[in-house]
Design an enzyme around this catalytic site. Structure first.
Site, PDB file in Angstrom:
ATOM      1  N   ILE A 161       0.919  -1.141  -0.105  1.00 22.87           N
ATOM      2  CA  ILE A 161       0.122   0.075  -0.008  1.00 22.87           C
ATOM      3  C   ILE A 161       0.989   1.230  -0.249  1.00 22.87           C
ATOM      4  O   ILE A 161       0.559   2.122  -0.481  1.00 22.87           O
ATOM      5  CB  ILE A 161      -0.879  -0.035   1.126  1.00 22.87           C
ATOM      6  CG1 ILE A 161      -1.893   0.998   1.091  1.00 22.87           C
ATOM      7  CG2 ILE A 161      -0.306   0.187   2.526  1.00 22.87           C
ATOM      8  CD1 ILE A 161      -2.855   1.075   0.023  1.00 22.87           C
ATOM      9  N   SER A 183      11.259   1.190   8.447  1.00 18.75           N
ATOM     10  CA  SER A 183      10.961  -0.336   8.367  1.00 18.75           C
ATOM     11  C   SER A 183      11.885  -1.416   8.375  1.00 18.75           C
ATOM     12  O   SER A 183      12.973  -1.085   8.564  1.00 18.75           O
ATOM     13  CB  SER A 183      10.518  -0.452   6.661  1.00 18.75           C
ATOM     14  OG  SER A 183      10.273  -2.044   6.239  1.00 18.75           O
ATOM     15  N   ARG A 184      11.472  -2.544   8.992  1.00 19.14           N
ATOM     16  CA  ARG A 184      12.470  -3.400   9.330  1.00 19.14           C
ATOM     17  C   ARG A 184      13.217  -4.221   8.138  1.00 19.14           C
ATOM     18  O   ARG A 184      14.139  -4.750   7.944  1.00 19.14           O
ATOM     19  CB  ARG A 184      12.029  -4.653  10.416  1.00 19.14           C
ATOM     20  CG  ARG A 184      11.665  -3.956  11.588  1.00 19.14           C
ATOM     21  CD  ARG A 184      11.414  -4.966  12.766  1.00 19.14           C
ATOM     22  NE  ARG A 184      10.227  -6.232  12.248  1.00 19.14           N
ATOM     23  CZ  ARG A 184       9.012  -5.689  12.658  1.00 19.14           C
ATOM     24  NH1 ARG A 184       8.657  -4.696  13.319  1.00 19.14           N
ATOM     25  NH2 ARG A 184       7.996  -6.546  11.890  1.00 19.14           N
ATOM     26  N   LYS A 187      -6.330   3.507   7.361  1.00 20.80           N
ATOM     27  CA  LYS A 187      -7.452   2.669   7.804  1.00 20.80           C
ATOM     28  C   LYS A 187      -7.203   1.097   7.840  1.00 20.80           C
ATOM     29  O   LYS A 187      -6.332   0.755   7.159  1.00 20.80           O
ATOM     30  CB  LYS A 187      -8.472   3.068   6.803  1.00 20.80           C
ATOM     31  CG  LYS A 187      -8.551   2.468   5.342  1.00 20.80           C
ATOM     32  CD  LYS A 187      -8.933   1.023   5.455  1.00 20.80           C
ATOM     33  CE  LYS A 187      -8.601   0.208   4.258  1.00 20.80           C
ATOM     34  NZ  LYS A 187      -8.874  -1.236   4.367  1.00 20.80           N
TER      35      LYS A 187
END
Length: 307
Positions: free
Chosen positions: A13, A35-36, A89
């Site tokens: 996304i 982010s990992r 969302k």
């Protein structure tokens, strides 16, 4: 003034929607990612939000594009550090979580935005305007898609807090709560749970409303082939149909508008406006319907589901 933004979560996304929307908006500069497992070329990446907050005090806003289960902790950390926060969302696992975040944002004097991207579909405002002076006789939401296509191998959607089929279904509910001229609430529901999963793969909902109209929603995550994202509304002044998730509008069987995909562009435009005005936007009405469906829903066990 250009706002420096950190995007948390660099998954599908984020790459499909968030990154293009940020790049196209002159109000924003993508200054960091968190982010990992992934990164964006040319952008400083951190593996934890704590590291990003410590290293980049110049960043004013954090956008969270991660699953709902860990989102509260990330949002809480960002707000506590005095950052504006934008929530993908659904805005959280529970209503209580989001209420707590809204209160923290108020205490810190920053903006928080619970986004509903489907409300930004091009034909939603037209539908709301058309319905404003009409009596609704029947409303039927049909939201059927293929979970394997949209969440391939993503077991989190079937874990507690992942919402199951309400992950896409809440998009329909966000449109419904935007276009109807009055509020409604869930009267009953049947939720279908795969025997090996903790969240539903399908749901049928009945709503009650001031006009006494017949109002239903059907959500299903098992549809292969063409996907269905439709809202059909029969009124005393004709019939309205929103399809393609709100991108196409028909009145009495005739297509009157086909829109383009500006949903996430509109979200980031709205976020910039909220920050500039020192306001927040946390409308939880779509999430209330999901919570009520879980509270009132009759559980039905169906065949196991495997990716």
């Amino acid at each position: 003034m250009v706002e420096k933004l950190a995007l948390v979560g660099i998954g599908k996304i984020a790459r499909d929607q968030h990154l293009p929307a940020i790049a196209a908006n002159p109000d924003w500069e993508l200054a960091a990612t968190v982010s990992r497992n992934a990164s964006v070329e040319g952008i400083e990446n951190f593996t934890t939000i704590e590291a990003m907050l410590a290293a980049r005090p110049d960043i004013s806003t954090v956008s969270l594009a991660i699953p709902p289960q860990p989102r509260f902790a990330y949002a809480q950390a960002a707000l506590a550090a005095g950052k504006n926060v934008m929530l993908e969302k659904p805005p959280g696992q529970s209503l209580a979580e989001v209420h707590a975040l809204e209160e923290l944002a108020r205490e810190k004097g920053v903006s928080i935005y619970a986004t509903w991207h489907s409300r930004e579909a091009d034909c939603v405002p037209d539908s709301k305007a058309w319905l404003a002076d009409k009596t609704i006789k029947r409303l039927a939401i049909t939201w059927k898609e293929d979970v394997r296509r949209w969440h391939p191998g993503q077991d989190w959607v079937f874990e507690p807090g992942g919402l199951g089929v309400f992950d896409p279904g809440i998009n329909a509910l966000s449109i419904m709560t935007e276009i109807l001229p009055w509020p409604v609430h869930v009267a009953s529901a049947v939720l279908e749970f795969p025997e090996n999963r903790d969240t539903p793969i399908a749901a049928d909902i009945v709503f009650t409303n001031p006009d006494g109209a017949e109002m239903t929603a059907t959500f299903d995550w098992r549809q292969e082939g063409p996907q269905t994202w439709d809202i059909d509304i029969e009124t005393d002044g004709g019939r309205l149909k929103l399809s393609s998730g709100g991108a196409t509008l028909e009145i009495d069987g005739q297509t009157v508008k086909k829109g383009s995909d500006h949903e996430y562009a509109n979200l980031y435009k709205r976020m910039a406006s909220l920050i500039q005005s020192g306001k927040s936007d946390v409308d939880l009405s779509p999430m209330v319907h999901v919570s009520d469906a879980f509270t009132l829903g009759k559980r039905k066990t169906v065949d196991a589901f495997h990716f």
